[in-house]
Write a protein that holds these residues in place. Sequence first.
Motif, mmCIF file in Angstrom:
data_model
loop_
_atom_site.group_PDB
_atom_site.id
_atom_site.type_symbol
_atom_site.label_atom_id
_atom_site.label_comp_id
_atom_site.label_asym_id
_atom_site.label_seq_id
_atom_site.Cartn_x
_atom_site.Cartn_y
_atom_site.Cartn_z
ATOM 1 N N MET A 77 1.775 -6.531 -1.877
ATOM 2 C CA MET A 77 1.081 -5.835 -0.937
ATOM 3 C C MET A 77 2.028 -6.027 0.344
ATOM 4 O O MET A 77 1.748 -5.215 1.358
ATOM 5 N N GLU A 78 2.320 -7.159 0.568
ATOM 6 C CA GLU A 78 2.878 -7.501 1.815
ATOM 7 C C GLU A 78 4.290 -6.700 2.024
ATOM 8 O O GLU A 78 4.716 -6.171 2.973
ATOM 9 N N ARG A 79 4.919 -6.514 0.790
ATOM 10 C CA ARG A 79 6.222 -5.782 0.904
ATOM 11 C C ARG A 79 6.149 -4.393 1.182
ATOM 12 O O ARG A 79 6.767 -3.685 1.922
ATOM 13 N N SER A 80 4.916 -3.886 0.442
ATOM 14 C CA SER A 80 4.550 -2.334 0.988
ATOM 15 C C SER A 80 4.126 -2.146 1.956
ATOM 16 O O SER A 80 4.475 -1.112 2.582
ATOM 17 N N PHE A 81 3.400 -3.021 2.844
ATOM 18 C CA PHE A 81 3.083 -2.804 4.220
ATOM 19 C C PHE A 81 4.357 -2.966 5.176
ATOM 20 O O PHE A 81 4.334 -2.112 6.042
ATOM 21 N N VAL A 82 5.099 -3.736 4.782
ATOM 22 C CA VAL A 82 6.336 -3.814 5.631
ATOM 23 C C VAL A 82 7.224 -2.444 5.679
ATOM 24 O O VAL A 82 7.492 -2.058 6.676
ATOM 25 N N SER A 83 7.210 -1.996 4.264
ATOM 26 C CA SER A 83 7.639 -0.678 4.400
ATOM 27 C C SER A 83 7.022 0.423 4.847
ATOM 28 O O SER A 83 7.576 1.654 5.290
ATOM 29 N N GLU A 84 5.914 0.490 4.711
ATOM 30 C CA GLU A 84 5.048 1.480 5.449
ATOM 31 C C GLU A 84 5.314 1.419 6.976
ATOM 32 O O GLU A 84 5.426 2.562 7.597
ATOM 33 N N ILE A 85 5.271 0.042 7.550
ATOM 34 C CA ILE A 85 5.293 0.268 9.098
ATOM 35 C C ILE A 85 6.941 0.650 9.227
ATOM 36 O O ILE A 85 7.166 1.281 10.328
ATOM 37 N N ALA A 86 7.917 0.164 8.528
ATOM 38 C CA ALA A 86 9.485 0.492 8.602
ATOM 39 C C ALA A 86 9.458 1.999 8.672
ATOM 40 O O ALA A 86 10.288 2.612 9.489
ATOM 41 N N ALA A 87 8.868 2.754 7.798
ATOM 42 C CA ALA A 87 9.027 4.064 7.665
ATOM 43 C C ALA A 87 8.213 4.867 8.930
ATOM 44 O O ALA A 87 8.931 5.876 9.268
#
Length: 485
Positions: A109-119
């Motif tokens: 979950m945390e890794r996916s949210f990081v990628s959401e914000i980065a994108a």
Amino acid sequence: MDLQRWCSLSQSPLPMGDTGDSLGDEYWMIRDAVELEDGSMLPSAEFGDALEAGLDAVGAAYDQTQRAQAFVVENIYRAHDVYVRSRDAVLAHSSAESHPGQLSDDQAMERSFVSEIAAKIGVTDRIAEGMIREAITLIDDLPQVMDAFRVGFTSYLHARTAARQAWSLPVEARADFDDAIVGAARTQSPTRFTQTARKLREKLHPESIQTRKNTAFDERRVEHDPAEDGMAYLSLYHSADVTTSIVEQATTRARALRAAGDPRTLRQIEADLIAESSTTGMLVTTASTADDDSADTPVTDTSDDTEGTGSTNAAPSDSGTVTLTRAQFAALRPGVVITVPALSLIGRSAEPADLAGYGPIDPDTANTLIGQATSFVRVLTDPLTGAHRHTDPKKYRLSEKMKREIRLRDVTCDFLECNAPAIYCDIDHIQAWEDGGLSTAANLHALCRRHHTLKHTTNWTPRRLPDGRVQWTSPTGINYVTRRE
């Protein structure tokens, strides 16, 4: 001209050339009063008003920027709260054992949210991860600093410093840190505040510095950041006694060489000494643990495979430092991938080459690296589409040749904003093999282990577009396209 004479200058208009036009008040400069005679004039009241208004505008814009940054922090925090409560939409719950990486649901979950914000904002995962962690720390653990930040009593630099210093403190100690630091955050400059925050963190930390040093030492690493004009930064995160010793030795040696007549500046000598000693040391280590055969340096061109050899003995220069031969530098470049246009390779074009993980480099540097290569890799492409040619699309296991050619094509990880060199990446099927995906160039791409794991543990989904780019759909349903120059 002394101050008294400057103050006694006439108020008459300042002549502007043969036309006799006067200089407007808004263009008045001190040098006009210093260099010209009594034809000059003092700054008018209008000039002072304009300057004050301009400075006020700068201050207002800066305050507005700080408020906007505080708003970004709060919205990251809110988005994170909503995201972690949407587990079913994010997690893939894949049961395939062949997928890399083992993450817990919370980690995924945390890794996916990081990628959401980065994108969303167009930054790397690392930057996005830092921003998210800062937001959570400020709002949950440092509420007084965050309040001062919200109302403009302190800046983002102060808030960011406070958050990062708090990270190594146990959660139960952060309230005391917040209380101790907020006054300094409102009154000190960012540089002075950083020093104060470090001292207060040290004072409040319940663990001994030795315990923390042992933990931090496990995080030692080297980081490489590309810069402009064919240059880059190399950062070493290591024990302070080691880094201080390196700097002191380089400085001492550089001063001696400079005093002996070395024409380079101190900074240039220091940089050259550290670079030469690092490469020489690695050469010695390599020579003691491996045969004389150096690693291949693959280059995408149309040449036949060629072998090259060279001496492995480092030669001392006139300045007393060690200068490596071309062959020795070649031995220190395993895995370097350079794509060179054919016309540039033969000297008929100045089109830049491409260094994997960095970007464009000048043809001379590219040709030097090619001259140091012990072998070449010939990559065949379609004459019309430029696509790499592959065979055996129905085989799941890929040949080393196919993997190599996919890495040469992609250069870096194929996820959004990720520049991990493809030579260190996994080769992944865009449409999974178990779902009917074939081992073709269009259905294969390079993914670093982090994003390969992300793809298989969450609902981030890639799709190859007709123009060859890859479109990623996030768990929130937003589409992003990987763009490569």
